[in-house]
Write an enzyme that holds these catalytic residues in place. Structure first.
Site, PDB file in Angstrom:
ATOM      1  N   GLY A 183      -9.140  -8.271  -4.201  1.00  0.00           N
ATOM      2  CA  GLY A 183      -9.496  -9.111  -5.344  1.00  0.00           C
ATOM      3  C   GLY A 183     -10.048 -10.459  -4.894  1.00  0.00           C
ATOM      4  O   GLY A 183     -10.988 -10.990  -5.484  1.00  0.00           O
ATOM      5  N   LYS A 222      -7.212  -1.003  -8.940  1.00  0.00           N
ATOM      6  CA  LYS A 222      -6.983  -2.187  -9.789  1.00  0.00           C
ATOM      7  C   LYS A 222      -8.155  -2.340 -10.768  1.00  0.00           C
ATOM      8  O   LYS A 222      -8.991  -3.240 -10.663  1.00  0.00           O
ATOM      9  CB  LYS A 222      -6.823  -3.425  -8.922  1.00  0.00           C
ATOM     10  CG  LYS A 222      -5.535  -3.421  -8.105  1.00  0.00           C
ATOM     11  CD  LYS A 222      -5.390  -4.637  -7.231  1.00  0.00           C
ATOM     12  CE  LYS A 222      -4.108  -4.560  -6.427  1.00  0.00           C
ATOM     13  NZ  LYS A 222      -4.054  -5.559  -5.357  1.00  0.00           N
ATOM     14  N   GLY A 251      -7.169  -3.515   0.385  1.00  0.00           N
ATOM     15  CA  GLY A 251      -6.148  -2.676   1.012  1.00  0.00           C
ATOM     16  C   GLY A 251      -6.533  -1.211   1.100  1.00  0.00           C
ATOM     17  O   GLY A 251      -6.435  -0.582   2.153  1.00  0.00           O
ATOM     18  N   ARG A 305      -4.296  -5.142   7.958  1.00  0.00           N
ATOM     19  CA  ARG A 305      -3.901  -6.507   7.583  1.00  0.00           C
ATOM     20  C   ARG A 305      -2.901  -7.091   8.584  1.00  0.00           C
ATOM     21  O   ARG A 305      -2.904  -8.289   8.836  1.00  0.00           O
ATOM     22  CB  ARG A 305      -3.313  -6.512   6.163  1.00  0.00           C
ATOM     23  CG  ARG A 305      -4.399  -6.468   5.104  1.00  0.00           C
ATOM     24  CD  ARG A 305      -3.842  -6.467   3.706  1.00  0.00           C
ATOM     25  NE  ARG A 305      -4.886  -6.734   2.740  1.00  0.00           N
ATOM     26  CZ  ARG A 305      -4.769  -6.507   1.431  1.00  0.00           C
ATOM     27  NH1 ARG A 305      -3.667  -6.006   0.939  1.00  0.00           N
ATOM     28  NH2 ARG A 305      -5.767  -6.793   0.619  1.00  0.00           N
TER      29      ARG A 305
HETATM   30  C1  3PG Z   1      -4.507  -7.305  -2.564  1.00  0.00           C
HETATM   31  O1  3PG Z   1      -4.063  -6.231  -2.157  1.00  0.00           O
HETATM   32  O2  3PG Z   1      -5.607  -7.393  -3.150  1.00  0.00           O
HETATM   33  C2  3PG Z   1      -3.743  -8.569  -2.259  1.00  0.00           C
HETATM   34  O3  3PG Z   1      -2.693  -8.359  -1.378  1.00  0.00           O
HETATM   35  C3  3PG Z   1      -3.271  -9.226  -3.539  1.00  0.00           C
HETATM   36  O4  3PG Z   1      -2.327  -8.416  -4.170  1.00  0.00           O
HETATM   37  P1  3PG Z   1      -2.015  -8.641  -5.749  1.00  0.00           P
HETATM   38  O5  3PG Z   1      -3.246  -8.189  -6.484  1.00  0.00           O
HETATM   39  O6  3PG Z   1      -0.818  -7.824  -6.037  1.00  0.00           O
HETATM   40  O7  3PG Z   1      -1.785 -10.124  -5.945  1.00  0.00           O
END
Ligand code: 3PG
Length: 391
Positions: A370, A194, A347, A36
């Site tokens: 995301g 996530k 990431g 990034r």
């Molecule tokens: C990610 O890693 O998807 C982005 O940097 C967004 O991060 P966040 O989901 O903490 O907003």
């Protein structure tokens, strides 16, 4: 989508505030992927060489707002930026109180904007403060383009001039290709940590693709939804019913959701733990699923090989630990070897690509996680509302 780009704006002598996504994965004080940062360098160089007074801002992780936490400081990022740009990039933490005095071409980095109260809720007073620091606001954080926060969105309504940065534009163009002219069959691999954020995006995603391969905690949630006992594994209990409905609608639409047949399990997440490969029907009460097994790898590899478009977002196991990295490595290698058009982002995915040296075999690497999924799912992103109103 209509928006201004850097080419539409005279940058010389102006104060340019650039929102980047420098949210890099950090483990034990070490940056695991600089992708990034690397992909943001052309924008920084371009604005600095054009004589702009450059202020960079980014988030890192998800700290508690309103307080400084050392582990979420951007100090490691400032060091890497300094090395890459061959000049000292100061990390400024009092920018909301004292506007940094800058000469044309100077570059500074603001400390993690998520330390600021009101950032996440897009507080108007904070957005106005950011805007007052600059003559031009450049949104170049594709990875955070799905966030309507002060630094990604609100600031754009108060800044004098606003434009999309080159990285954001390039990513939108590459992903639009998949949306508009996808080659089929199309497979999407969605894993990573996530779980809930990504799972809810899979409904529309499934409609676009022919095959969906969930990984990690997302796959575990689907396993539970199909009646498999996943023992002590991570899964999203609140989304089991949602996953069951997805399985049902995939069947009705003639789409495939592939789930692991065998998995690598251990009784805890550690580097030196003893592991076993088990069929998913044999997972014990204390077992944690931490990677996919060899049969599953082979099954997924064949599907990837036969696909013309491959979307990869998130690892299949806890790849940061060598014992659980095989599945992600093999799937990454299958994408690398494939002749299809491949797009990978997020990431953790960027770190897995870097770790396994796969970048040359992937058609398009996206900084978004995301954001990348949300754009492919809905065909738009909230920041377009902000960019379009400023044209
Ligand atoms: C990610 O890693 O998807 C982005 O940097 C967004 O991060 P966040 O989901 O903490 O907003």
């Amino acid at each position: 989508m209509k928006y201004k780009t850097l080419e539409d704006i005279d940058l010389h002598g102006k104060r340019i505030l650039i929102r980047l996504d420098l949210n890099v994965p950090i483990k034990e004080g070490k940056v695991m992927s600089t992708a990034r940062i690397d992909m943001s360098l052309p924008t920084i160089r371009k604005v600095s060489q054009a004589g702009g007074k450059v202020m960079l801002m980014s988030h890192l992780g998800r700290p508690t707002e309103g307080q400084f936490t050392k582990r979420y400081s951007l100090n490691l990022v400032a060091d890497i930026l300094s090395d890459c740009l061959g000049q000292n990039i100061p990390l400024i933490d009092d920018y909301l109180l004292n506007e940094p005095p800058l000469e044309n071409g100077d570059v500074v980095l603001f400390e993690n904007i998520r330390f600021n109260e009101g950032e996440l809720e897009n507080k108007e007073s904070l957005s106005r403060q950011y805007a007052s620091l600059c003559d031009v606001f450049v949104m170049d954080a594709f990875g955070a383009a799905h966030r309507t926060q002060s630094s990604t969105y609100g600031v754009g309504f108060f800044a004098k001039e606003v434009c999309a940065g080159p990285l954001l534009v390039a990513e939108i163009q590459a992903l639009s290709r998949i949306l508009k002219h996808p080659l089929r069959p199309m497979v999407s691999i969605v894993g990573g940590s996530k779980v809930s954020t990504k799972l809810v995006l899979l409904d529309n995603m499934m409609k676009r693709v022919d095959t969906l391969i969930p990984g990690g905690g997302i796959a575990n949630t689907f396993l539970v939804a199909s009646g498999i006992d996943v023992g002590n594994s991570v899964y999203e209990a609140s989304l089991v019913e949602f996953s069951a409905k997805l399985i049902q609608s995939a069947r009705e639409l003639g789409k495939n959701i592939l789930l692991p047949e065998d998995v690598v399990v251990a009784d805890r997440l550690a580097a030196d733990v003893s592991v076993a490969v088990k069929p998913v029907s044999d997972i014990g009460m204390g077992d944690m699923i931490l990677d996919i097994g060899p049969k599953t790898c082979e099954k997924y590899r064949k599907v990837i090989q036969a696909s013309q478009t491959i979307i990869w977002n998130g690892p299949l196991g806890v790849f940061e630990f060598e014992v659980f990295s095989q599945g992600t490595r093999e799937i990454g290698q299958a994408i690398f070897d494939s002749n299809g058009y491949s797009v990978a982002g997020g990431g953790e995915t960027l770190a897995a690509i870097e770790q396994n040296d796969l970048a040359d075999g992937i058609s398009c690497i996206s900084t978004g996680g995301g954001a990348f999924l949300e754009f492919l799912e809905s065909g738009t992103l909230p920041i377009f509302t902000m960019l379009e109103q400023s044209v």
